[in-house]
Each structure stands twice: as C-alpha cells, then as structure tokens.
Scaffold this active site. Structure first.
Site, PDB file in Angstrom:
ATOM      1  N   THR A 184     -12.414  36.115  25.626  1.00 37.31           N
ATOM      2  CA  THR A 184     -11.785  36.279  24.327  1.00 37.31           C
ATOM      3  C   THR A 184     -12.500  35.373  23.337  1.00 37.31           C
ATOM      4  O   THR A 184     -12.956  34.302  23.706  1.00 37.31           O
ATOM      5  CB  THR A 184     -10.284  35.938  24.412  1.00 37.31           C
ATOM      6  N   GLU A 327      -5.207  36.815  26.839  1.00 35.02           N
ATOM      7  CA  GLU A 327      -4.598  35.814  27.735  1.00 35.02           C
ATOM      8  C   GLU A 327      -3.304  36.307  28.366  1.00 35.02           C
ATOM      9  O   GLU A 327      -2.759  35.654  29.260  1.00 35.02           O
ATOM     10  CB  GLU A 327      -4.276  34.536  26.941  1.00 35.02           C
ATOM     11  N   LYS A 437      -9.889  39.971  12.136  1.00 35.36           N
ATOM     12  CA  LYS A 437      -9.799  41.065  13.092  1.00 35.36           C
ATOM     13  C   LYS A 437     -10.205  42.362  12.412  1.00 35.36           C
ATOM     14  O   LYS A 437      -9.466  42.910  11.609  1.00 35.36           O
ATOM     15  CB  LYS A 437      -8.400  41.170  13.672  1.00 35.36           C
TER      16      LYS A 437
HETATM   17  P1  AMP Z   1      -7.004  39.733  21.605  1.00 35.36           P
HETATM   18  O1  AMP Z   1      -6.946  38.581  22.542  1.00 35.36           O
HETATM   19  O2  AMP Z   1      -8.393  40.036  21.139  1.00 35.36           O
HETATM   20  O3  AMP Z   1      -6.375  40.941  22.215  1.00 35.36           O
HETATM   21  O4  AMP Z   1      -6.192  39.384  20.281  1.00 35.36           O
HETATM   22  C1  AMP Z   1      -4.868  38.906  20.313  1.00 35.36           C
HETATM   23  C2  AMP Z   1      -4.352  38.694  18.897  1.00 35.36           C
HETATM   24  O5  AMP Z   1      -4.285  39.936  18.198  1.00 35.36           O
HETATM   25  C3  AMP Z   1      -2.963  38.136  18.814  1.00 35.36           C
HETATM   26  O6  AMP Z   1      -2.928  36.730  18.972  1.00 35.36           O
HETATM   27  C4  AMP Z   1      -2.565  38.553  17.389  1.00 35.36           C
HETATM   28  O7  AMP Z   1      -3.084  37.673  16.404  1.00 35.36           O
HETATM   29  C5  AMP Z   1      -3.220  39.899  17.251  1.00 35.36           C
HETATM   30  N1  AMP Z   1      -2.227  40.935  17.610  1.00 35.36           N
HETATM   31  C6  AMP Z   1      -2.105  41.590  18.780  1.00 35.36           C
HETATM   32  N2  AMP Z   1      -1.083  42.469  18.750  1.00 35.36           N
HETATM   33  C7  AMP Z   1      -0.532  42.375  17.517  1.00 35.36           C
HETATM   34  C8  AMP Z   1       0.579  43.008  16.856  1.00 35.36           C
HETATM   35  N3  AMP Z   1       1.290  43.940  17.467  1.00 35.36           N
HETATM   36  N4  AMP Z   1       0.870  42.630  15.592  1.00 35.36           N
HETATM   37  C9  AMP Z   1       0.135  41.687  14.946  1.00 35.36           C
HETATM   38  N5  AMP Z   1      -0.922  41.041  15.513  1.00 35.36           N
HETATM   39  C10 AMP Z   1      -1.248  41.374  16.780  1.00 35.36           C
END
Ligand code: AMP
Length: 540
Positions: A184, A327, A437
């Site tokens: 990540t 994670e 993102k």
């Molecule tokens: P990743 O580890 O790349 O999957 O990213 C995780 C991060 O994506 C989380 O800590 C959030 O900041 C963002 N994220 C994931 N799901 C959501 C959601 N349903 N709403 C808002 N942010 C999200």
C-alpha cells in the site's frame, strides 16, 4: 476447560477441493482478445500442476512469488497454487512508477514472477533492477511483445504441460502462515507491505457471504472489476470458492462497451469496482440489458450521488458503498438498509446506501478524538477511524516500519476522519493523510513534491488533491520557483515526464510566490485547499 471441537486450521487448500467437488461445473470466464470459459473441474488439475511447477523451479517454502496480471483464470490459479503450496502470493500493481515497482519486488525478495504478456512490455525493462528474481513466467493473453531470448523466461502453459496432476506436496499446518502480500502507498515515500495469513483470507472470504454484507450465494454470478493486484480483488475470488457462484473476470479488456457487454452476456448479479470505473461505464449502460445485477458495490472512496443516481435511473439500482483499506483485507463496512431505515424513501435510501455503513462481522470500528478519547456514537462527533479484528493487519511486512500506524492497544489507525451514528453506521468526513486518490489509485503527494523539487529551478512545491469529475481527485502542484527564475507550468510538467508515472503528472500547476505555512513552519495544505476550493461546492 477447553471446548471439544475439532482443531482444524483455516487454510486455503480446502477451498480448491470444495470448488472442485461441490461446484465442479461452475464457470470461470475470462474476457479479453479471446474470451475463455472454464470450470473448476478443469481449473483444479491445473492448480495442482502449477504447485508442482513451483516445486520444479525450486521456489523455497515461504518465498514470495510475484504476479503482474489482469483479472483472469490464470491469476485465480496463482491465487490458489502459490499459498496452497506454502509460498506467498505477491500481487503487484504494474501501473506504479518503475522505482516503486523495483522497490516492492526487491523488498519482498520475489523469487519468481508471473507476468501477463500484455503487461510484459512495462515490466521486462525493469527486470535487471530486480535483485532476487530467478525466473519470469509469461502468461499468453494476446500481447504482441516477442518473448525475450533469455534463459530466465518461461512459458506458463509449457511449464504446466510438463507436470503431473498430483495432490499438493506441502501441507499448510498453521493457519497463521503467510498466504498473500500486497503493498500500500504510504505518505512517507516507500510503499508498505500488508501480509495476509491463510486464516485472515478464509475468515474474510466467509464474511463476504453474509446476508447483510454481499450475500453471495451459489445463485450469483460475481464479476470483480476491482483489480486482482489490489487487496486480492476484495477477496472475491476466494469468496466465490466458498459459495460456488460463477466468476466472470474482465481479463485485459478496459473498453467500457466491452466490460458492460461482458456483464450483460454472462448475466452478472454482483460486481465491484471503484467510482471512476462505474463512471466510465455510464455511456455504455443503456445499450445493454443489465437486469440481472442485484448489487453494485462501489468502494475505495466516497460514492458521489450523481453517479449513484445515474445507475438507479439506467440500471434500476443505486451503488452500494463499502469502506476498506489494503490493511483490512479490505472489507470493514458495507452499507445496507436495516429495519430502522424502513421509513426512508427514494433519494434518502440511495444516499444512505451510498455511505460506508456498519461494520461487518468480526471487525470493530471506533473513532478517537485528538485527546485519545473514544467518541460517542452520535453521528456528529468526528475522530480518527480505528479498526480491529481478525482480518485487520497488526503490523507491516518488514522490520520496524509503520509502528505509528497502530495504537498501543492493537488497533489499526486508518488516517481517515469519521463519525459513527447510534446504529453503528460509519461516515467518512475527511482524510488526515495527504494522499491523493485518483481513479481509485493512490498518488503520494510527498513523492510527487519531491519529484517536482528535484528540479533546481524549483524552491518549494506542495501537492494537494483537488476534486475531479472523472477521477474523483487529481493532484494539483503549487510551485514556488527559485529566486530569479521564470518558470512555467509546462516546464514543470516536462521535468516530471519520465520521473513519475504519467498519470501522476498534474494537469493543474499553480506558480506562486510563497506556500502558506503553519505555526510550526510546515506547509499549510489546509490553507492551500481553502484557497483553491471550488467556489460552487466549497470543496478543493
Ligand atoms: P487502499 O489501501 O488503497 O485500499 O485505500 C484505503 C483508503 O481509501 C481509506 O483509508 C480511505 O481513505 C479510502 N476509502 C476506502 N473506502 C472508502 C469509502 N467507502 N469512502 C471514503 N473513503 C474510502
């Protein structure tokens, strides 16, 4: 006194025998230049042969085996054979910048890599920087790059054809053995590895079946559009083996028309992707019959209501949000309408299921204020979201990194700011981390700033995320030129080309005299966000 139940370990190998024995006729479809359809009965012997092939290549037990592959039947075979034979499945995002890819492969000390031929042109030029890789196994998927004339390069099908179909030689005795690894992006430069165990994979695959989670069953046709290189495609390939649904995978196809056609022709009932993908598919929706879809999962970021409304109008159902991280395996929450929402109608229902929703079984969530106190479940007091459970990481792969990502009582600090309401429904308010993102993929603002500042004509650079109708967010660079230098946005972009992945390069670059600072002298990204906020929405 101890309970008297069988002490069976929760491991991946029984998933294959379950799929082969109980759901042998069920389909695994792979889209692409040539669409293929197989069954578990056909796939199972190939998985066992693949495990023997790893043996024949001398891959040590516990070694990492890297994959650069689309969502495909062969990737599913790797998902099973690598962990079932006591090695670690290491999925890698080939869209990362080459320095990150080299870092990740070397950090994991990958022994062998499996690469789709369509991805080979991106990875082969980097192979000389991979210190530990002994073999590159190429999977034919319609790519046209000629196979390199190199003794390390092997062909997947040829490798399998040399093996006999025999049971797995290795027995995974301990359910806590590492099964899969996924990196990540961190705020501080290098990506961090999350190491899933057999036990966490099995528990997570089971919880996805829950009636109030994704309710996956034998009657479903499941299409993970979320890439299999990112958090095991939300664990969906493993969940499918638990419940016996058909599995439809897009392979290397990216064209919205072809993806929607795939969903329609195979009568997909459940599909999962990030918002950018769902947005891209909109123009193709109306010309296909998607009446079979019963659940459209949208995760990795917020669900924007205009997007969800479009699906409600064209397909007949809105998007259902889910919250998770690399994670966290990843699914921690997914929305649903509970009995206390029975009076909600129309837009209010859509908005509710567009928020992350309550925690799934086996996981706990809490929000913690700056002073360390757990905030009340009142739906309005924000704090840092922290999560705990058997499917949540307790440390990062490697020695000492990322300790501050966990609390002293063992909860994962997510860096998201959230509220929880009286029914346990989560809402994400903001992110404390300064990552951007874009299209479901992270851009590290720190790495991008460093790349901009590698130009001697630049004095300071700060990167913030600004909202973008297509990608969710895009990076914007605020750049202060060195004294006496006249610098244009185009010159900054030219400097970045080749230094970072092309999709990291900001469309918007603001040349300014000074970056606002906080009291402690750090750049105030909050002030920048305020300055560049969209006057219509107030959001950056
Ligand atoms: P990743 O580890 O790349 O999957 O990213 C995780 C991060 O994506 C989380 O800590 C959030 O900041 C963002 N994220 C994931 N799901 C959501 C959601 N349903 N709403 C808002 N942010 C999200």
């Amino acid at each position: 006194m101890r309970g008297l139940m069988q002490d069976r370990q929760l491991t991946i190998p029984p998933l294959l025998s379950r799929a082969e024995t109980n759901f042998g006729h069920k389909r695994i479809v792979t889209g692409g230049a040539t669409e293929t359809v197989s069954t578990w009965r056909e796939v199972a012997p190939r998985v066992r042969k693949l495990a023997r092939a790893l043996e024949s290549l001398g891959v040590p037990a516990g070694a990492c085996v890297g994959t650069f592959a689309w969502n495909s039947q062969r990737h599913v075979e790797l998902y099973l054979a690598i962990p079932s034979s006591g090695r670690i499945l290491h999925t890698i995002n080939h869209r990362l910048h080459h320095e990150q890819i080299s870092f990740i492969v070397n950090d994991a000390a990958d022994d062998v890599l499996f690469i789709d031929r369509t991805i080979l042109p991106v990875i082969w030029p980097l192979v000389s920087s991979f210190g530990t890789v002994r073999h590159v196994v190429v999977m034919e998927d319609g790519g046209d790059m000629p196979l390199p004339d190199d003794p390390r390069v092997l062909d997947y099908e040829e490798l399998l054809s040399r093996q006999a179909d025999r049971p797995f030689e290795t027995v995974v005795e301990d359910e806590n053995t590492a099964a899969a690894l996924c990196y990540t992006s961190g705020t501080t430069g290098n990506p961090k590895g999350v190491l899933y165990s057999h036990r966490s994979v099995i528990l997570h695959s089971l919880l996805l079946l829950g009636a109030d989670v994704f309710a996956l069953s034998e009657r479903d046709v499941v299409a993970p559009i979320v890439p299999m290189f990112h958090v095991n495609a939300w664990g969906l390939p493993y969940a499918v083996m638990q419940c016996g649904s058909d599995l439809v995978l897009p392979g290397s196809i990216r064209d919205p028309e072809q993806i929607v056609s795939l969903l329609s022709r195979h009568r997909v009932t459940f599909s999962a992707a990030v918002a950018t993908v769902w947005r891209d598919l909109i123009p193709a929706l109306a010309s296909h019959d998607l009446g079979s879809l019963r659940h459209i999962a949208c995760g990795g970021g917020a669900v924007d209501d205009a997007l969800s409304r479009a699906y409600e109008q064209i397909v007949g159902i809105p998007l259902t949000n889910a919250w998770g991280m690399t994670e966290t395996s990843p699914v921690v929450t997914t929305s649903r309408l509970a009995t206390h929402h029975d009076n909600l109608r129309g837009e209010a229902r859509r908005l509710l299921i567009g928020t992350p929703g309550p925690a799934v079984p086996l996981t706990e969530i809490r929000v913690v204020g700056d002073d360390g106190t757990v905030q009340p479940h009142d739906g309005k007091t924000p704090g840092e979201l922290q999560v705990a459970g058997a499917t949540i990481a307790r440390a990062y792969f490697g020695t000492d990194i990322g300790r501050d990502g966990f609390t002293s009582d063992g909860w994962l600090r997510t860096g998201d700011v959230a509220t929880i309401d009286e029914w346990g429904y989560l809402r994400i308010v903001d992110r404390t981390k300064d990552l951007v993102k874009s299209g479901g993929e992270w851009i590290s603002s720190v790495l991008l700033e460093n790349a901009v500042m590698a130009d001697p004509r630049v004095r300071e650079a700060a990167v913030i995320g600004i909202s973008d109708p297509r990608w969710g967010e895009r990076p914007m660079a605020c750049v202060v030129p060195a004294a006496g230098v006249n610098l244009t946005a185009e010159e900054v972009r030219a400097h970045l080309r080749g230094r970072v992945a092309s999709w990291w390069i900001p469309e918007r670059i603001e040349i300014m005299g000074e970056i606002p600072k906080t009291a402690t002298g750090k750049w105030s990204k909050q002030a920048l966000r305020r300055r560049f906020a969209d006057p219509a929405t107030g959001s950056p």
